[in-house]
Structures are given as structure tokens and as C-alpha cells.
Design a protein around this motif. Structure first.
Motif, PDB file in Angstrom:
ATOM      1  N   ALA A 285      -6.079  17.202   3.840  1.00  0.00           N
ATOM      2  CA  ALA A 285      -5.605  16.038   4.608  1.00  0.00           C
ATOM      3  C   ALA A 285      -5.943  16.238   6.076  1.00  0.00           C
ATOM      4  CB  ALA A 285      -4.106  15.853   4.408  1.00  0.00           C
ATOM      5  N   SER A 286      -7.231  16.053   6.404  1.00  0.00           N
ATOM      6  CA  SER A 286      -7.679  16.220   7.785  1.00  0.00           C
ATOM      7  C   SER A 286      -7.780  14.879   8.512  1.00  0.00           C
ATOM      8  CB  SER A 286      -9.032  16.942   7.817  1.00  0.00           C
ATOM      9  OG  SER A 286      -9.994  16.235   7.053  1.00  0.00           O
ATOM     10  N   LYS A 287      -8.329  13.862   7.845  1.00  0.00           N
ATOM     11  CA  LYS A 287      -8.427  12.546   8.486  1.00  0.00           C
ATOM     12  C   LYS A 287      -7.664  11.470   7.734  1.00  0.00           C
ATOM     13  CE  LYS A 287     -12.829  11.277   6.282  1.00  0.00           C
ATOM     14  NZ  LYS A 287     -14.217  10.847   6.539  1.00  0.00           N
ATOM     15  N   HIS A 288      -7.168  11.781   6.539  1.00  0.00           N
ATOM     16  CA  HIS A 288      -6.354  10.854   5.760  1.00  0.00           C
ATOM     17  C   HIS A 288      -4.987  11.492   5.520  1.00  0.00           C
ATOM     18  CE1 HIS A 288      -9.680   8.115   4.910  1.00  0.00           C
ATOM     19  NE2 HIS A 288     -10.425   9.173   4.595  1.00  0.00           N
ATOM     20  N   PRO A 289      -3.924  10.690   5.491  1.00  0.00           N
ATOM     21  CA  PRO A 289      -2.601  11.262   5.193  1.00  0.00           C
ATOM     22  C   PRO A 289      -2.519  11.760   3.757  1.00  0.00           C
ATOM     23  CG  PRO A 289      -2.478   8.866   5.340  1.00  0.00           C
ATOM     24  CD  PRO A 289      -3.853   9.246   5.788  1.00  0.00           C
ATOM     25  N   VAL A 290      -1.518  12.573   3.502  1.00  0.00           N
ATOM     26  CA  VAL A 290      -1.379  13.207   2.192  1.00  0.00           C
ATOM     27  C   VAL A 290      -1.178  12.161   1.099  1.00  0.00           C
ATOM     28  CG1 VAL A 290       0.021  14.803   0.828  1.00  0.00           C
ATOM     29  CG2 VAL A 290      -0.519  15.340   3.206  1.00  0.00           C
ATOM     30  N   TYR A 291      -0.393  11.121   1.380  1.00  0.00           N
ATOM     31  CA  TYR A 291      -0.069  10.156   0.334  1.00  0.00           C
ATOM     32  C   TYR A 291      -1.274   9.333  -0.093  1.00  0.00           C
ATOM     33  CZ  TYR A 291       0.180   6.770   4.208  1.00  0.00           C
ATOM     34  OH  TYR A 291      -0.097   5.994   5.306  1.00  0.00           O
ATOM     35  N   GLU A 292      -2.335   9.269   0.718  1.00  0.00           N
ATOM     36  CA  GLU A 292      -3.535   8.538   0.329  1.00  0.00           C
ATOM     37  C   GLU A 292      -4.459   9.363  -0.559  1.00  0.00           C
ATOM     38  OE1 GLU A 292      -5.657   6.926   3.594  1.00  0.00           O
ATOM     39  OE2 GLU A 292      -4.043   5.571   4.220  1.00  0.00           O
ATOM     40  N   LEU A 293      -4.197  10.651  -0.690  1.00  0.00           N
ATOM     41  CA  LEU A 293      -5.061  11.544  -1.461  1.00  0.00           C
ATOM     42  C   LEU A 293      -4.389  12.003  -2.748  1.00  0.00           C
ATOM     43  CD1 LEU A 293      -6.318  13.706   1.540  1.00  0.00           C
ATOM     44  CD2 LEU A 293      -7.524  11.810   0.445  1.00  0.00           C
ATOM     45  N   GLY A 294      -3.486  11.186  -3.267  1.00  0.00           N
ATOM     46  CA  GLY A 294      -2.718  11.592  -4.439  1.00  0.00           C
ATOM     47  C   GLY A 294      -3.546  11.721  -5.701  1.00  0.00           C
TER      48      GLY A 294
END
Length: 383
Positions: free
Chosen positions: A318-327
Motif C-alpha cells: 500500500a504505497s500509492k493506494h490505501p489498504v482497503y482498495e487492495l483487498g
């Protein structure tokens, strides 16, 4: 013949139990009636108990315990290894049935796609079959080194001004993240389809990006420590990027990690970028690893999609996207040093469903209800 047929078709191939029943007819004469019963088999805990039913009249001739156990053992052995006879049957008939149980309990260890029978060293074969036999595939920007996403947008805007094209909106620049420059120009931006023009504009865009970036590279926090852990455990590492090879080699030399990567895949090596899995499949091929034993480290949903299409596990940073968008990723971390070698082994576990053949999902068509009708029916009782 009837008795033999009953014994053959019984569950555990038990022989019938014979008994005698004494009764009297209407005239008061005593007569003997023969009857046959099948022993009842049931599991109590972990024990297999075989007994005859106590219902009915008559006295059953007792069976010896040793003979009963022997008959059960022979029946179980015949059931367990009956698959040897089944394999002699031709495979082109459609009368086979699936009982839902393992028909080959004697084969151990089970089949493993990572096994290579061509290896004559059993220790090497055992190592390949363990979950420690894995490869790591890293993306470059945003995973190992710091990334400024605004530079990519500025490069595309500058190129559009030079070419006299309309500037791409934000949703377009987000869509072409991870694509090759030629792919983005021809398929998404639709600026040109001529190969010479595509190469020229792609090269010019990279020149603009390098001028904006300034040749300054630095590790993300925790990435260098995690790479050292992989080197310590002798896990091969591949690097994939849609940047030109010369640009990537200069960046690796500037940051001082030459010789770390066993394989480097760049824009010249593939035809398409993300979300196509071509880069990751090619890297796994060069590493000589199964795709199921490769773990991809990226920082976008395009990476997750491409890795899963290649049947690989994906760790999202999670470098450029928040954690919840990478589920959709298998694991999501903010820093690579949050991971341990145990986490990677769990992802590469041989018991994971990815090692099996993909199950085809069949959509069942709903049958129309014959009682239903397109016409409207009225209930007389209601009125």
C-alpha cells in the motif's frame, strides 16, 4: 448361487450367516426352517463393528471372532485396492461413477505438480515438493523504490502538448498505469497505430519522465531489509518493469544492488504490460519455477489481476493506494519488512487450491415453470 451373489454384492463382502429356526405346523409336527442373514456393519468411534441383527425369531449359529475379523480384513483390502482392476478397463466408456472417496489410498506421497521425476537426487525432489521452494517477482517503482505518481501524469501531459493531442483525463491516466507506452498510445489514447510513430512517441515519453525524475532513486522503508532476508534464504528474485532495460539497469546501478536479481524482464521482452500476465509468466519461465510457486509483489490492482491470471499469489504494498482498495490481493502490507519467510511459505503451500485443476463453473439455465403462464389469471374466490 444365490448365497454367493449376496456375499459378492455386500458392502464389505461378508458371507451370509446361516441359522436354524424350529417351529410347529398346524398339525403340531415339529419342522426346521433355515434362514440367512447378512451381518450388519457399522462404525463406532474408530472401530468397525460387525454384528448380526437380533430381531426376529430363531437362534443364530455363532460365528467365531477370528473368522469374522479375517473376513472383514479381506473385504477391506479388496475394496481398497480394487482400483488396480479398474485401471485395466478402457477409459473411453462413460459408465464410470464417482463415489466421492479416494480410490488410491495406497499411493503416497500424493501427486505434486512441483515434483520432477527427471531429477535423480531424491533430496532435490523433496525440496521442490516442499513449500520452501518458491520464487519472488518484484515490481520496481512503488515496491522496492519510492515512486511519485504525479511524474507519470506530467510526462503524459507534456507529450500530448508536443504532439498536439488532447490531454488525457485522470481516469485515462489511471487506466494506463502499468501498461507499455506503445500499448497505452495505440489502445487507450488512440493517438497512432503506426509502429514507427508508436516507438518514437514511447521513447519521447520516457525521455520526458527521466528529465522530471532527475535520476534520484531511494529504497522504500523496509524493502532493502526484506530483500536481504530473501537472499539469506537463497530465494531467487526476479524484477519486472515496463521501463526500458537501459533505464532499469542504470537505476539498479545507481542504487547499488547489482547482482541481486536472477532475472530482469523489461519492456523490450514482452508485447503487453499490465493487466496482461505476460511479464510474470515470462519471469517464472526464466526462473524455471511453476507459476503456482511464484509470489508477485506489486502496488496496484492491475498487478493483482495479472498475478492471479497467471495463477500466482500476490502481495500488495500500500504505497500509492490505501489498504482497503487492495483487498483482492492475498496479502496487503504497508512495508515489506512486515512479512516473514513463514508468510511466503504459507502462500506457496502445496495444499492450496491453486495447485489443483481449475474447476469450470457452469451456469445452469432456469427451466420455465410449466404451471406459469403469460396470461393473467384471476381468483374467483377473491372477487
Amino acid at each position: 448361487m444365490v448365497v454367493e451373489s449376496i456375499g459378492t454384492t455386500s458392502l464389505l463382502r461378508h458371507s451370509p450367516v446361516f441359522g436354524l429356526h424350529y417351529s410347529k405346523d398346524v398339525g403340531g409336527n415339529r419342522k426346521v426352517v433355515n434362514f440367512v442373514r447378512i451381518p450388519r456393519t457399522e462404525f463406532i468411534g474408530r472401530k468397525l463393528v460387525c454384528s448380526t441383527s437380533s430381531r426376529g425369531v430363531g437362534v443364530v449359529r455363532p460365528m467365531t471372532r477370528m473368522a469374522l475379523v479375517k473376513s472383514q480384513a479381506m473385504g477391506l483390502a479388496q475394496e481398497a485396492y480394487s482400483y488396480k482392476d479398474e485401471e485395466r478397463l478402457p477409459r473411453n466408456f462413460n459408465y464410470g461413477s464417482d463415489s466421492g472417496v479416494d480410490r488410491k489410498p495406497g499411493l503416497w506421497p500424493p501427486e505434486n505438480k512441483a515434483d520432477n521425476s527427471a531429477l535423480h537426487n531424491p533430496l532435490l525432489r523433496q525440496e521442490r515438493m516442499g513449500c520452501g521452494w518458491l520464487g519472488a517477482i518484484f515490481e520496481w517503482e512503488g515496491v522496492l523504490i519510492e515512486e511519485n505518481p504525479d511524474l507519470e501524469k506530467q510526462a503524459w501531459l507534456a507529450l500530448s502538448q508536443e504532439e498536439g493531442k488532447s490531454p488525457p483525463p485522470n481516469f485515462i491516466t489511471r487506466r494506463i498505469e502499468g501498461m507499455k507506452n506503445e500499448q497505452a498510445i495505440s489502445e487507450v489514447l488512440c493517438w497512432s497505430r503506426e509502429p514507427s510513430q508508436l516507438r518514437r512517441m514511447a521513447s519521447r515519453k520516457e525521455e520526458i519522465y527521466k528529465a522530471l525524475q532527475g535520476g534520484i532513486y531511494r529504497f522504500r522503508p523496509g524493502s532493502q531489509e526484506f530483500v536481504n532476508v530473501l537472499i539469506h534464504y537463497k530465494i531467487p528474485i526476479a524484477l519486472v518493469s515496463t521501463r526500458p532495460r537501459k533505464t532499469l539497469e542504470n537505476a539498479i546501478g545507481a542504487i547499488g544492488i547489482e547482482g541481486v536479481f536472477s532475472v530482469i524482464v523489461t519492456a523490450e521482452d514482452v508485447y503487453r504490460g499490465k493487466p496482461d500476465p505476460e511479464m510474470y509468466m515470462y519471469a517464472a519461465q526464466l526462473l524455471q519455477f511453476l507459476p503456482e510457486r511464484c509470489i508477485v509483489f506489486g502496488n496496484s490492482n492491475q498487478t493483482v489481476e495479472a498475478a492471479h491470471d497467471a495463477r500466482m499469489k500476490c502481495v500488495a504494498v500500500a504505497s500509492k493506494h490505501p489498504v482497503y482498495e487492495l483487498g483482492a490481493a492475498d496479502l496487503v502490507v504497508k512495508r515489506l519488512d512486515e512479512l516473514s519467510i513463514v508468510d511466503l511459505k504459507n502462500l506457496a503451500d502445496i495444499d492450496s487450491p491453486e495447485f489443483g485443476e481449475p474447476e469450470l463453473e457452469m451456469e445452469l439455465e432456469e427451466e420455465a415453470d410449466p404451471s406459469s403462464s403469460s396470461s393473467v389469471a384471476f381468483d374467483d374466490d377473491f372477487w
